[in-house]
Enzyme design. Structure first.
Site, PDB file in Angstrom:
ATOM      1  CB  CYS A   1      21.551  21.277   7.800  1.00 41.39           C
ATOM      2  SG  CYS A   1      20.568  22.081   8.932  1.00 41.39           S
TER       3      CYS A   1
ATOM      4  CG  LEU B   1      19.819  27.840   6.063  1.00 38.18           C
ATOM      5  CD1 LEU B   1      20.402  29.299   6.040  1.00 38.18           C
ATOM      6  CD2 LEU B   1      19.269  27.458   4.499  1.00 38.18           C
TER       7      LEU B   1
ATOM      8  CB  ILE C   1      14.347  26.594   8.175  1.00 32.81           C
ATOM      9  CG1 ILE C   1      15.655  26.575   7.428  1.00 32.81           C
ATOM     10  CG2 ILE C   1      12.977  27.048   7.659  1.00 32.81           C
ATOM     11  CD1 ILE C   1      15.617  27.841   6.412  1.00 32.81           C
TER      12      ILE C   1
ATOM     13  N   GLY D   1      17.361  18.687   6.421  1.00 34.41           N
ATOM     14  CA  GLY D   1      16.068  18.548   5.639  1.00 34.41           C
ATOM     15  C   GLY D   1      14.981  19.162   6.607  1.00 34.41           C
TER      16      GLY D   1
ATOM     17  CG  ASP E   1      12.454  19.781  11.513  1.00 29.26           C
ATOM     18  OD1 ASP E   1      13.130  20.579  12.241  1.00 29.26           O
ATOM     19  OD2 ASP E   1      12.356  19.510  10.226  1.00 29.26           O
TER      20      ASP E   1
ATOM     21  CB  ILE F   1      16.560  32.643 -15.171  1.00 30.51           C
ATOM     22  CG1 ILE F   1      17.148  32.528 -13.578  1.00 30.51           C
ATOM     23  CG2 ILE F   1      17.432  32.476 -16.229  1.00 30.51           C
ATOM     24  CD1 ILE F   1      17.931  33.666 -13.515  1.00 30.51           C
TER      25      ILE F   1
ATOM     26  CB  SER G   1      11.376  24.388  -6.878  1.00 28.65           C
ATOM     27  OG  SER G   1      11.112  22.929  -6.677  1.00 28.65           O
ATOM     28  N   GLY G   2       8.682  23.918  -8.435  1.00 25.67           N
ATOM     29  CA  GLY G   2       7.906  23.091  -9.366  1.00 25.67           C
ATOM     30  C   GLY G   2       8.522  21.953  -9.753  1.00 25.67           C
TER      31      GLY G   2
END
Length: 641
Positions: free
Chosen positions: A2, A51, A53, A76, A100, A291, A363-364
């Site tokens: 958001c 957004l 989720i 978040g 949440d 990528i 992601s890492g």
């Protein structure tokens, strides 16, 4: 994910301009394309873009408590919200939704400012309490989510997820901060809490800010820090097993979503580890995105393919072409201030690719800082051993003279490029680490900056950003110290900023399991020798992952997520670069020695020097200057478009 925005009047209870609040909110529409919400009452206005989720039908913001005296706008995910919800219900709190967000307002009622200590996740929020006439701002512990604020001369405090929303206010002064410019050309980004604008600040990770109506502005306060508290005796085998279990759990709690979910897969150790854990926790094949580059020196896609095959993921690859530098102006608009990490280009593209198939991606990021994966850590410890042999009073003149005499040899293999090492040996530890990570060394910035900019800087030097954190570092060993410095500066200022803006540009939420704060705390307490051992970074992590990933991936040389910038600047981007470096905007800024700017360009074109990082920083700064010179109305219109 958001966007939040708002205005708080510290001294009066005047109405907040609804047109302004709507503009501040809507200028961040890319962060929350699904819904918009706004609340105004005397002296305060809250705006939100959503957004969706979790709890797609509910969870609209601003969200209130039962009697509508507490409201929150929030960006978040709080991963332990279900456990907190059950705990708060036992205290008598009544929930109307299953999201949440509602946990925040009830946690505030129950625990006050200490509510942030109970949240496990990534967040930035603003909470209005009508009874206390207070506004509470907070940002997550590691700085995954951004939060900016500015105090205006009329007593209004502005806050927003992105700087562009604050710039929509016509009473915000847009003066540039010369100290931030020094920071930018040293680091390639501007470390917290500074921004390129004097009047705008970033709320630092792990900090909160409580403001009360009628009181003078308070200062942000820390509520968390990485402790580096050593564990009790633990064997390497036990540590490896526990690391996997903790990572698995951090991944598991990030798989809760009511929308399609996937992962970035670069082919490096960290992203591959996250995908391996996801595959074991997911009933359906994992969506993975990578990528690829034409230049084999930068292309990790073959390793990503190995992991995708092993775990039967739905794998998608996009090739980054040289013409992708057309994104330069787009990136300048996304980051709102100068940002010189060229890997923002492929990051933007991988987020774009992922959003075509998922709304949430894991992601890492964070593994290198947590587990000592950067090669610079190895070099720093080697230099530290040498520095320990002689006192600074002897090292400084001896190695300083040798460093000045030794020729610069960017073209040579690393062991022969001794000039930087000799210069580092002449410095104390923090200054030496700063010297090693600077994209433009002290002597280069001295030649680049104009006399006017040097006067504005006074005695300020960019190393102070590191020294401030070094003074607060709870660890004493050299490795933990520089890890701490990176966790406080490079991670939030560069890595997480890069991913947040690139992902939010496409309405994509990115979750970061390796930055789960409980995992970070546990890893920080491991012996340094389990992180960097015998010159091998991520030693324990690689040992723990042996059953899950192939050896040729775990033990290959670290490549990094970067682009072939040096070659691009000598051929397809040379003309664009020269136009930017010769632009009237750059010259009229009166900040630079334009002869030296051209010297950098010419030296790079000959191939004898690699000035790609300094040149990219100048290119992005010029793009920023062009947008900064717009009026607030022009800026708002272009961003909205």
């Amino acid at each position: 994910m958001c966007a939040i925005a708002g205005v708080f009047d510290l001294y009066h209870q005047a109405d907040i301009d609804p047109v302004l609040l709507q503009r501040m909110t809507d200028i961040q529409r890319h962060r929350g394309p699904d819904q918009s919400g706004m609340h105004r009452e005397a002296g305060v206005g809250l705006g939100h873009r959503r957004l969706s989720i979790i709890d797609l039908a509910g969870g609209q913001q601003p969200l209130f408590n039962e009697d509508y005296t507490v409201a929150v706008v929030y960006n978040g995910e709080i991963y332990n919200f279900q456990a907190l919800m059950r705990e708060l219900q036992q205290f008598g709190h009544i929930f109307r939704t299953h999201c949440d967000t509602e946990v925040i307002v009830h946690a505030w009622e129950q625990w006050g400012t200490r509510c942030v200590e109970r949240f496990r996740g990534m967040f930035a929020f603003a909470l209005w309490d009508r009874k206390q006439r207070s506004l509470f701002l907070a940002r997550d512990r590691l700085g995954v989510k951004p939060l900016h604020y500015a105090m205006l001369d009329n007593g209004h405090l502005l806050f927003a997820s992105e700087i562009k929303a604050l710039l929509a206010h016509d009473q915000l002064r847009r003066d540039l901060d010369p100290l931030a410019i020094e920071d930018y050309f040293a680091y390639g980004y501007i470390p917290e809490p500074r921004t390129v604008f004097k009047q705008i600040r970033k709320l630092e990770p792990g900090h909160s800010l409580l403001l009360r109506h009628g009181s003078a502005p308070a200062q942000p306060r820390p509520y968390w820090d990485v402790s580096f508290t050593p564990h009790h005796v633990i064997s390497p085998a036990q540590a490896a097993d526990e690391l996997i279990e903790r990572l698995r759990e951090a991944v598991r709690i990030r798989l809760v979503a009511e929308v399609p979910l996937g992962a970035f897969l670069s082919g490096g150790v960290d992203s591959s580890a996250v995908v391996a854990m996801m595959a074991q926790e997911s009933a359906a094949p994992v969506n993975t995105c990578s990528i690829a580059f034409d230049d084999a020196q930068f292309d990790e896609s073959s390793y990503a393919h190995l992991v995708a095959e092993r775990y039967a993921t739905r794998h998608h690859i996009q090739r980054v072409q040289q013409h992708d530098a057309a994104l330069i102006d787009r990136l300048a608009g996304l980051y709102d201030e100068p940002f010189a990490d060229s890997s923002a280009l492929p990051t933007y593209r991988v987020c774009q690719l992922a959003r075509q198939r998922v709304t949430v991606a894991l992601s890492g990021d964070g593994g290198d800082e947590n587990l000592a994966g950067y090669r610079r850590y190895r070099w720093h410890l080697h230099e530290e051993r040498l520095r320990s042999l002689l006192p600074l009073g002897l090292r400084k003149p001896l190695f300083g003279a040798l460093g000045a005499l030794y020729p610069k040899a960017d073209w040579a293999p690393r062991p022969l490029r001794a000039k930087s090492t000799l210069q580092a040996l002449a410095r104390e530890s923090v200054a030496a680490y700063f010297h090693g990570i600077s994209i433009m060394k002290d002597e280069m910035r001295t030649q680049l900056f104009s006399p006017a900019l040097k006067r504005d800087l006074g005695q300020y030097h960019a190393v102070e950003a590191l020294r401030r954190h070094a003074a607060a570092c709870p660890a004493r060993d050299p490795l933990s110290t520089i890890q701490y410095l990176d966790l406080k500066t490079y991670l939030p200022g560069d890595i997480l900023t890069k991913v947040d803006r690139a992902s939010m540009a496409h309405g994509l939420e990115v979750r970061v399991p390796l930055l789960d704060h409980t995992l970070v705390e546990w890893i920080s307490g491991l012996p340094p020798a389990l992180k960097l051992h015998g010159g091998v970074g991520k030693y324990l992590f690689k040992r723990a992952l042996a059953p899950y990933l192939p050896d040729n991936l775990l033990h290959r040389q670290k490549m990094g997520f970067s682009v072939p910038l040096a070659d691009w600047f000598r051929s397809p981007l040379a003309s664009r670069l020269q136009r930017s470096l010769s632009s009237q905007i750059l010259a009229d800024s009166a900040m630079f020695n334009m002869d030296y700017v051209q010297q950098l360009f010419q030296q790079h074109q000959t191939g004898r020097r690699d000035h790609s990082a300094p040149l990219w920083s100048l290119l992005m700064f010029e793009a920023f200057l062009r947008q900064w010179q717009e009026s607030p109305e022009q800026y708002a219109e272009r961003q909205a478009a």
